[in-house]
Design an enzyme around this catalytic site. Structure first.
Site, PDB file in Angstrom:
ATOM      1  N   ASN A  38     -27.495  22.353 -21.855  1.00 29.07           N
ATOM      2  CA  ASN A  38     -26.738  23.261 -22.718  1.00 29.07           C
ATOM      3  C   ASN A  38     -26.629  24.627 -22.060  1.00 29.07           C
ATOM      4  OD1 ASN A  38     -29.144  24.911 -23.587  1.00 29.07           O
ATOM      5  ND2 ASN A  38     -29.749  22.922 -24.438  1.00 29.07           N
ATOM      6  N   ASP A  96     -31.508  17.528 -28.026  1.00 28.98           N
ATOM      7  CA  ASP A  96     -31.893  16.626 -29.109  1.00 28.98           C
ATOM      8  C   ASP A  96     -32.097  15.199 -28.610  1.00 28.98           C
ATOM      9  OD1 ASP A  96     -31.806  18.580 -31.123  1.00 28.98           O
ATOM     10  OD2 ASP A  96     -29.625  18.392 -31.245  1.00 28.98           O
ATOM     11  N   LYS A 108     -28.033   7.929  -7.249  1.00 31.04           N
ATOM     12  CA  LYS A 108     -26.799   8.461  -7.818  1.00 31.04           C
ATOM     13  C   LYS A 108     -25.893   7.318  -8.272  1.00 31.04           C
ATOM     14  CE  LYS A 108     -22.658  11.114  -6.698  1.00 31.04           C
ATOM     15  NZ  LYS A 108     -21.904  11.830  -5.637  1.00 31.04           N
ATOM     16  N   PRO A 159     -38.672  14.188 -28.906  1.00 32.55           N
ATOM     17  CA  PRO A 159     -39.644  14.617 -29.914  1.00 32.55           C
ATOM     18  C   PRO A 159     -39.323  16.033 -30.396  1.00 32.55           C
ATOM     19  CG  PRO A 159     -40.619  14.684 -27.714  1.00 32.55           C
ATOM     20  CD  PRO A 159     -39.290  13.992 -27.582  1.00 32.55           C
ATOM     21  N   LEU A 178     -41.077  21.837 -32.300  1.00 35.95           N
ATOM     22  CA  LEU A 178     -41.416  22.810 -33.336  1.00 35.95           C
ATOM     23  C   LEU A 178     -42.169  22.155 -34.489  1.00 35.95           C
ATOM     24  CD1 LEU A 178     -41.103  25.770 -34.155  1.00 35.95           C
ATOM     25  CD2 LEU A 178     -38.882  25.191 -35.153  1.00 35.95           C
ATOM     26  N   PHE A 228     -36.134  29.103 -33.862  1.00 35.61           N
ATOM     27  CA  PHE A 228     -34.781  29.638 -33.761  1.00 35.61           C
ATOM     28  C   PHE A 228     -33.807  28.588 -34.281  1.00 35.61           C
ATOM     29  CE2 PHE A 228     -36.543  32.944 -31.265  1.00 35.61           C
ATOM     30  CZ  PHE A 228     -35.575  33.924 -31.099  1.00 35.61           C
ATOM     31  N   LYS A 283     -39.285  21.695 -41.406  1.00 43.16           N
ATOM     32  CA  LYS A 283     -40.283  21.662 -40.333  1.00 43.16           C
ATOM     33  C   LYS A 283     -41.566  22.385 -40.714  1.00 43.16           C
ATOM     34  CE  LYS A 283     -36.799  20.994 -36.810  1.00 43.16           C
ATOM     35  NZ  LYS A 283     -36.465  21.106 -35.391  1.00 43.16           N
TER      36      LYS A 283
END
Length: 406
Positions: free
Chosen positions: A211, A281, A291, A307, A310, A325, A343
C-alpha cells in the site's frame, strides 16, 4: 503549557537559522522565557538584533564577554535553562558537542549543564548520511543523559538536493517542546512500542502486494515519544526514512513478521502500544520460489487473511495501553469507533485517506482522536507537529488509566 518554562535556544551556523526567528516568536507567544544564544557562524546568516526584538532579551554570543562573565555567565546560563534546543544543529556543531569541546559559549554551556538537550539537525543529505555524522549523533545520545534528536525532515534542500537533512519546521519544533513538558518526564519509565510503514506480501521474489503508507506518521510518533523520555521500539515495514535517533528499530517486511515482532516486544514489557502501520489485510496463500512468467490472459492469486496485530496485542495478558489508527475513505468517525469497540482498544486515531492533501505519502495529516467517551479533532498540520500533539493526548489518556488502576 510553556508559561514560565526557561528555554535556551542555541543557534548555529546553517542556512536554516532563518527558521529560528519564527521558532523564537512561537516560543515567546506560548509563554516560554526564551534566551537566544548564537555562535559566530549563526551571525553570518541572521543578525542578533532580530532575536533580541523577538525574545525581548539581549542575545548571548560570546564566551569572552567581560560584562556577562563577571558573574560567570556561561555557568549562569547552564543552570538557568529548563530545556536547551540547538537549532539548526549543523554537522560541525554535533561533532563538537559530541567531542566534549569547550571552546565557545555553546559548547561550554552544554558541558556545564545537565538540562535536557534537543538537537535539531540541519545539513546536506550526504552530510547527514555520512557514517561519521551518524556516529557523532549516537555518541552524543549515549553519553549525555536526556538528549533528544528532533528530526531531520526530508525533502528539497537549499543546495537543490533531495533527501533527509532539513531542519524541522518551527511549528513542529514547538509541538515537540510542548510534548516534552506535557509529559512531566513521566515517560522516562515507560516502554513504548510503535509499528510504522506498510507491509509487503510476497507473490514471488520480485512482486508483492502493498500500500501507499510512507511510515512518516509512525516515525514522527517515535521521535516525539523519545523526546518525552520514553524507551521506544519502532517496528518498521519497508520505508525510505532516516533512522530516528535514540530509537530501537526492528525492520520487518510482511505482516506475519510484524505480528511476531509486535507480540515479542509486548511480551518483553510495553506500557503503550501504538499501531501506526498500514498492515495488509491479506497475503498470498503461496509464494513462488522463482519469478512467475507471463502466460495466460488472466491470473488468479488465492489470498488468506493476515493476523490482526492490534486485536492480538489488546487481548494479550497484561496488555499495554493500546492505540490504533483507522485510515478510512468514508464514514470516518463511524468506522473508527466500530474498530475501537470491536478490537477492545483504548484509543483510535482516525483520518480520511481519500483526501489527497493529507494521509498516505503526504507530509501533513488531519485526524480525530477517539476514545470511548470523547472525540478530539486535531487540525491539519505537519506530521511532525501532529505527532507532538498526539503523544501529549496519548499520555493524558494513559495517565488516566493509571490513576484509575491505583
Amino acid at each position: 503549557m510553556l508559561t514560565g518554562r526557561k528555554i535556551l535556544l542555541a543557534i548555529t551556523g546553517g542556512i536554516a537559522a532563518y527558521k529560528c526567528a519564527e521558532l523564537t516568536r512561537l516560543l515567546v507567544k506560548s509563554g516560554a522565557e526564551t534566551q537566544v544564544l548564537m555562535t559566530s557562524g549563526a551571525k553570518a546568516f541572521i543578525t542578533p538584533l532580530t532575536f533580541q526584538a523577538l525574545s525581548g532579551r539581549p542575545v548571548r554570543d560570546s564566551l569572552l564577554d567581560p560584562e556577562a562573565e563577571m558573574g560567570m555567565g556561561h555557568i549562569e546560563l547552564a543552570r538557568w535553562a529548563d530545556l536547551i534546543i540547538v537549532a539548526p544543529a549543523t554537522a560541525d556543531a554535533i561533532a563538537r558537542i559530541a567531542g566534549g569541546l569547550a571552546d565557545d559559549l555553546l559548547t561550554t554551556v552544554l558541558l556545564a549543564s545537565d538540562a535536557p538537550l534537543a538537537v535539531a539537525p540541519a545539513m546536506n543529505q550526504a552530510m547527514w548520511r555520512n557514517p561519521m555524522t551518524q556516529a557523532n549523533v549516537q555518541k552524543l545520545v549515549s553519553l549525555r543523559p536526556r538528549t533528544f534528536v528532533w528530526g531531520p525532515d526530508a525533502g528539497e534542500q537549499a543546495c537543490g538536493d533531495l533527501g533527509p537533512g532539513r531542519m524541522l519546521e518551527p511549528a513542529a519544533m514547538l509541538a515537540l517542546t510542548e510534548a516534552h513538558f506535557a509529559s512531566g518526564g513521566e515517560l522516562r519509565y515507560c516502554n513504548v512500542v510503535i509499528t510504522a510503514g506498510p507491509t509487503r506480501e510476497r507473490i514471488d521474489p520480485v512482486r508483492y502486494i502493498s500500500n501507499d503508507s510512507s511510515g512518516k506518521m509512525g516515525y514522527a510518533l517515535a521521535e516525539a515519544a523519545v523526546s518525552m523520555g520514553a524507551q521506544v521500539t519502532l517496528i518498521s515495514g519497508p520505508v525510505s526514512l532516516p533512522r530516528p535517533s535514540g530509537v530501537k528499530v526492528v525492520n520487518v517486511e510482511g505482516a506475519l513478521e510484524m505480528h511476531a515482532a509486535a507480540l515479542a516486544a509486548v511480551q518483553a514489557g510495553a506500557d503503550i502500544f501504538i499501531s501506526a502501520a498500514a498492515v495488509a489485510d491479506y497475503r498470498p496463500v503461496t509464494t513462488a520460489d522463482q519469478k512467475m512468467k507471463k502466460s495466460a490472459e488472466q491470473l488468479q492469486i488465492a489470498l488468506t487473511r493476515n493476523p490482526d496485530i492490534l486485536a492480538d496485542v489488546a487481548a494479550a495478558p497484561n496488555a499495554p495501553f493500546t492505540v490504533g489508527f483507522a485510515a478510512e475513505t468514508q464514514k470516518v468517525e463511524e468506522y473508527a469507533r466500530g474498530k475501537l469497540e470491536r478490537k477492545n482498544i483504548n484509543l483510535i486515531i482516525a483520518n480520511d485517506v481519500s483526501r489527497k492533501d493529507i494521509g498516505f505519502n503526504s507530509d501533513d495529516n488531519e485526524v480525530s482522536l477517539i476514545s470511548r467517551d470523547e472525540v478530539i479533532p486535531i487540525a491539519k498540520q505537519s506530521k511532525q507537529a501532529l505527532a507532538g500533539q498526539l503523544m501529549s493526548q496519548i499520555v493524558r489518556q494513559y495517565q488516566k488509566t493509571q490513576s484509575t488502576d491505583i
